[in-house]
Scaffold this active site. Structure first.
Site, PDB file in Angstrom:
ATOM      1  N   GLU A   1       8.581   0.770   5.668  1.00 15.40           N
ATOM      2  CA  GLU A   1       7.861  -0.412   5.179  1.00 15.40           C
ATOM      3  C   GLU A   1       7.322  -0.250   3.753  1.00 15.40           C
ATOM      4  OE1 GLU A   1       4.709  -1.699   7.763  1.00 15.40           O
ATOM      5  OE2 GLU A   1       3.874  -3.049   6.254  1.00 15.40           O
TER       6      GLU A   1
ATOM      7  N   GLU B   1      -5.854  -7.864  12.424  1.00 20.91           N
ATOM      8  CA  GLU B   1      -4.998  -8.761  11.641  1.00 20.91           C
ATOM      9  C   GLU B   1      -4.787 -10.092  12.351  1.00 20.91           C
ATOM     10  OE1 GLU B   1      -1.502  -6.387  10.769  1.00 20.91           O
ATOM     11  OE2 GLU B   1      -2.549  -5.400   9.123  1.00 20.91           O
TER      12      GLU B   1
ATOM     13  N   ASP C   1      -2.432   2.800   6.504  1.00 23.03           N
ATOM     14  CA  ASP C   1      -1.252   2.110   7.017  1.00 23.03           C
ATOM     15  C   ASP C   1       0.038   2.701   6.465  1.00 23.03           C
ATOM     16  OD1 ASP C   1       0.220   0.282   8.367  1.00 23.03           O
ATOM     17  OD2 ASP C   1      -0.208  -1.421   7.054  1.00 23.03           O
TER      18      ASP C   1
HETATM   19  C1  GCV Z   1       3.273  -5.567  13.018  1.00 22.21           C
HETATM   20  C2  GCV Z   1       0.851  -3.693   8.710  1.00 22.21           C
HETATM   21  C3  GCV Z   1       2.156  -4.439   8.585  1.00 22.21           C
HETATM   22  C4  GCV Z   1       2.308  -5.510   9.657  1.00 22.21           C
HETATM   23  C5  GCV Z   1       2.192  -4.839  11.011  1.00 22.21           C
HETATM   24  C6  GCV Z   1       0.836  -4.136  11.082  1.00 22.21           C
HETATM   25  C7  GCV Z   1       0.675  -3.400  12.384  1.00 22.21           C
HETATM   26  O1  GCV Z   1      -0.208  -4.519   8.402  1.00 22.21           O
HETATM   27  O2  GCV Z   1       2.220  -5.010   7.324  1.00 22.21           O
HETATM   28  O3  GCV Z   1       3.566  -6.104   9.491  1.00 22.21           O
HETATM   29  O4  GCV Z   1       2.297  -5.800  12.033  1.00 22.21           O
HETATM   30  O5  GCV Z   1       0.737  -3.197  10.029  1.00 22.21           O
HETATM   31  O6  GCV Z   1       1.011  -2.227  12.401  1.00 22.21           O
HETATM   32  O7  GCV Z   1       0.236  -3.988  13.341  1.00 22.21           O
END
Ligand code: GCV
Length: 857
Positions: free
Chosen positions: A422, A313, A394
């Site tokens: 989340e 990411e 995720d």
């Molecule tokens: C901290 C997902 C979440 C992100 C998070 C990422 C991760 O993509 O949306 O907010 O980033 O996971 O676990 O690194």
């Protein structure tokens, strides 16, 4: 006295804000019968102020006084068992607390009979008013003290003998706290309980009281380290000023045996250190990390280690230089080794920019972890732990266990669970997660054809490894409820108890948490247990089922429904839904091949539709909507039915909670706080139900066999009312509005009215629900009238009340409902909604439902 009388009159106990969590030490019911079985003093062995044995003595005194009103003296003994202070206890029964080593020094004969304890373990023996609490180390003693206090807090004063060693050595929590608000997703990324308790405005907060209170809660459930900053890490964390601040946080943690750990930005040697590179094999880079690590340990000698998110990411990592992930992890491992620290290196590595669903049927983000880590099992140093999210995508409501657990045999692993909800309702929905975690932990991956449960792989037992365990993303904030919701704290409690002992049952730890958090009143425990135990299945039903993932808006807040957002982008959380069929084909014979990443027995099960469980069908297979499930229903009918069933369960929660009004431990502050969220959840579950059903009905054109979808006889669409100052508005996504449209005020300063004559409503008493949108930027006011009577007035202020991700749009995240009960209506009355816009919120209204008793529409 006056306030006591007042409280008695309202039927509520004194208000509580949740800050003490389950460590309230409130008076227990059967305190009289316990009093005779309690010690009269506490003896601490070789305790040092600021370290866990000393804390254990303090907690025991505080707890026993709170539970039973009995004040115990504390008699401190030195390393040879001699009184340290001038006030040795005068006879009587005592609770003795210390380490095994300290006990051995003062009681060599008795110590010879003690059972073996592993790291962090404790021995607890209570007999006829005397108690002995010994830890294998200092924090073990504290864990033992908290365990006994948890029993006492449930009114259990029985004799007990217990030796307990945690199942896994790593029992960490991860906080995704940014140094500054306004970074990625505000102050705490995916945090729904307020701002960071650690950082503010680029610095460590001067007052770290909350850090100590947090550590206390964590220690009480056996957790032993906190990564204090976001895995999307800010390189500035390693400036001398920040390091000094981190040391202050560690000082608050230390009395509870909780260690500090730090998330690192892989490119720091370049961005912060000014080196021309951050290549992990470059000696100057290694030297830079060695130096930074030494500096940290100089300030925090008991630091636990690091956590690193690399090449994921947008984060930098070793692959930027064509180095392997092991090269990257080992660089940190070398720096940490002399200090005894460990590095948790995340397996959440994938490319969110190049996956193409249209061009490549075999493209699959779920494959990424195994694809990247396969072949590296021999390469990691022994203080590296690969931290693996429980599922391959995720933190979804339903995922199979990540197959990577079966691939790393020599390398230590930890499972990453998510306490912050989340994708699972962001603490605005009650979703008790322990049952899901238990399923994942108990799953048998059948490595080499032998029993290989996830829990035994991560603990190290299955492959004979020393290290391993649990990382829970918690994301508490400054809100006094910690997570933004009182009921959500059961997830944190259960996480700690499971990480210590995955044999505990999810219902058992829940009951324990309820008794300590509210009271052991039978009805309180039974009702909250029921509400919590039905919550995950209900949420799965009304959001996304059959393994299709949650269907939240993945491009915005990960909260409300927006099934179209899953597809057509490179994030790879695809459903591949079209007019005829849905699901990801992850088979080896025809799909992405992901199923083949499991050991053969499990791979064979997932490869075939016939042997794939229904709840993971769409995870592994692409099937027509008319495919018949093992249940006998078609996929599409299952969608419709499950969404109705899940939403119906959510409707029951407010009434269940209301049945606890005035019961012991249910104070007004927490009662109202919880009730508001449950009412909200009931309304939002209907938004979910209708959005998902409308979306798939629209896509498949297959009607609901029971005729419910798209048919709402009790609703009056706002756009069908007589509008004065309001105008119709086409909502996007369309399914987030009943009938695809809502109404908004003509301008942002027009006070507007929508009215209708209730010609078809029989005179009687009804519940009246108004569905509207509460957007982030503005506080509109709505008023509801029936005839000349104002039924209610409310504001669009959820952004200040609910911690969920805010949305500036009229969509599934902001859609909500308010219900007015028992409204008297006469046939022919005029119903009127008056909207006053504010800021960017044009007082939007979707529909009004006039509901006879027992109907929800
Ligand atoms: C901290 C997902 C979440 C992100 C998070 C990422 C991760 O993509 O949306 O907010 O980033 O996971 O676990 O690194």
């Amino acid at each position: 006295m006056r306030s006591l009388l007042l409280l008695a009159a309202t039927g509520f106990a004194a208000a509580e804000d949740g800050l003490a969590g389950w460590l309230r030490y409130a008076r227990v019911d059967n305190d009289r019968s316990c009093l005779a079985r309690l010690p009269s003093s506490i003896v601490t062995l070789n305790a040092t102020q600021g370290l866990p044995v000393h804390t254990a003595g303090q907690e025991l005194a505080q707890g026993i006084q709170g539970f039973f009103g009995k004040k115990l003296s504390i008699d401190e003994r030195d390393e040879r068992g001699r009184p340290k202070n001038n006030r040795p206890a005068k006879g009587g029964k005592a609770v003795t607390v210390g380490t095994v080593a300290a006990y051995r020094a003062s009681h060599p004969r008795e110590a010879a009979r003690l059972p073996e304890l592993g790291d962090d373990g404790f021995y607890l023996s209570v007999s006829r008013g005397s108690a002995l609490i010994l830890g294998q180390n200092e924090r073990g003693a504290l864990y033992g003290a908290f365990r006994w206090l948890a029993l006492l807090g449930q009114g259990n004063c029985s004799d007990v003998t217990l030796a307990s060693t945690p199942d896994a050595s790593i029992r960490w929590v991860n906080q995704w706290d940014n140094l500054q608000d306004g970074g990625t997703h505000g102050s705490v990324e995916r945090g729904y309980g307020g701002d960071s308790i650690f950082f503010w405005d680029g610095e460590v907060r001067p007052d770290q009281t909350r850090a100590g209170q947090y550590a206390r809660l964590l220690a009480s459930i056996g957790l032993n380290a906190v990564v204090v900053n976001n895995v999307n890490a800010d390189p500035r964390t390693l400036t001398p000023e920040l390091m000094d601040g981190l040391a202050r946080i560690a000082d608050q943690f230390r009395p509870y045996g909780v260690q500090l750990a730090l998330a690192l930005n892989f490119a720091s040697p370049q961005t912060l250190g000014g080196l021309p590179t951050f290549d992990p094999l470059e000696p100057s880079v290694q030297a830079w990390w060695d130096e930074a690590t030494n500096e940290l340990y100089r300030r925090i000698p008991d630091m636990a280690g690091y956590l690193v998110k690399a090449n994921s990411e947008g984060q930098p990592g070793p692959m930027t230089y064509n180095r392997t992930l092991a090269d990257g992890a080992n660089m940190f491992a070398r720096s940490l080794k002399p200090h005894g620290g460990i590095i948790l290196f995340r397996a959440f590595v994938y490319n969110h920019q190049t996956l193409n669903q249209t061009l490549d049927w075999k493209a699959d983000r779920a494959r990424a972890a195994v694809d990247y880590f396969d072949g590296l099992d021999d390469d990691f140093l022994d203080n590296v732990v690969v931290q693996i999210k429980y599922g391959p995508i995720d933190f979804q409501v339903r995922e199979p266990v990540s197959p990577l657990f079966a691939h790393l045999v020599k390398t230590a692993t930890a499972i990453e669970l998510q306490i912050t909800q989340e994708y699972l309702g962001q603490q605005a929905h009650l979703v008790y997660l322990a049952p899901m975690w238990k399923e994942l932990l108990d799953f048998d991956l059948r490595v080499d054809g032998r029993e290989s449960r996830t829990r035994d792989i991560i603990s190290g037992k299955r492959f004979g490894r020393r290290l391993g365990g649990y990382a829970g993303v918690v994301n508490v904030g400054t809100n006094t409820t910690w997570l933004g919701s009182h009921l959500a704290m059961s997830n944190l409690y259960a996480y700690g108890r499971l990480a210590w002992d995955p044999d505990v049952t999810s219902e058992g730890v829940l009951r324990e948490w309820i008794a300590l958090t509210f009271s052991d009143d039978r009805r309180v425990v039974d009702v909250i247990t029921h509400m919590s135990m039905v919550s995950w299945p209900a949420y799965e039903n009304y959001t996304g089922n059959l393994g299709v993932q949650t269907l939240t808006d993945i491009l915005l807040g990960h909260y409300g429904p927006n099934p179209a957002s899953q597809d057509g982008n490179p994030w790879g959380q695809w459903t591949r839904a079209d007019g005829d069929s849905i699901g990801m084909d992850r088979t080896v014979w025809n799909g992405t091949g992901f199923a083949g990443q499991y050991p053969p027995e499990v791979a064979a099960r997932y490869e075939r539709i016939e042997t794939t469980p229904d709840n993971l069908l769409l995870w592994f297979h692409h099937v027509p909507y008319t495919h018949v499930l093992k249940s006998g229903k078609t996929v599409i009918q299952h969608f419709y039915d499950a969404h109705y069933a899940g939403a119906a369960v959510a409707q029951t929660l407010p009434a269940l909670w209301k049945s606890l009004r005035g019961r012991r431990g249910i104070d007004r502050e927490r009662y109202e706080h919880v009730l508001f969220r449950l009412e909200y959840q009931a309304g939002h579950a209907l938004v979910w139900r209708d959005s998902i059903n409308n979306f798939y009905f629209n896509k498949s054109s297959i009607p609901d066999e029971l005729g419910r979808v798209g048919r709402h006889p009790y609703r009056i669409e706002a756009e069908a009312m007589t509008l004065d100052g309001y105008v119709p508005y086409a909502v996007s996504p369309f399914e987030a509005a009943s009938g695809t449209r809502c109404i908004v005020t003509r301008t942002n300063s027009t006070r507007a009215t929508a009215s209708t004559v209730l010609r078809n409503v029989k005179t009687g008493v009804y519940d009246v629900a108004v569905n509207y949108y509460d957007m982030a930027h503005g506080n509109s006011t709505w008023e509801l009238y029936v005839g000349s009577q104002r039924i209610g007035r409310w504001k669009g202020d959820h952004e200040y009340i609910l911690g969920k991700a805010p949305s500036p749009y009229i969509d599934g995240q902001t859609a909500t409902r308010i219900t007015f009960r028992d409204v008297r209506i006469r046939k022919g009355d005029v119903l009127k909604v008056v909207g006053t816009p504010d800021g960017e919120e044009p007082a939007p209204v979707d529909y009004v439902s006039i509901l006879p008793k027992g109907i929800v529409d």
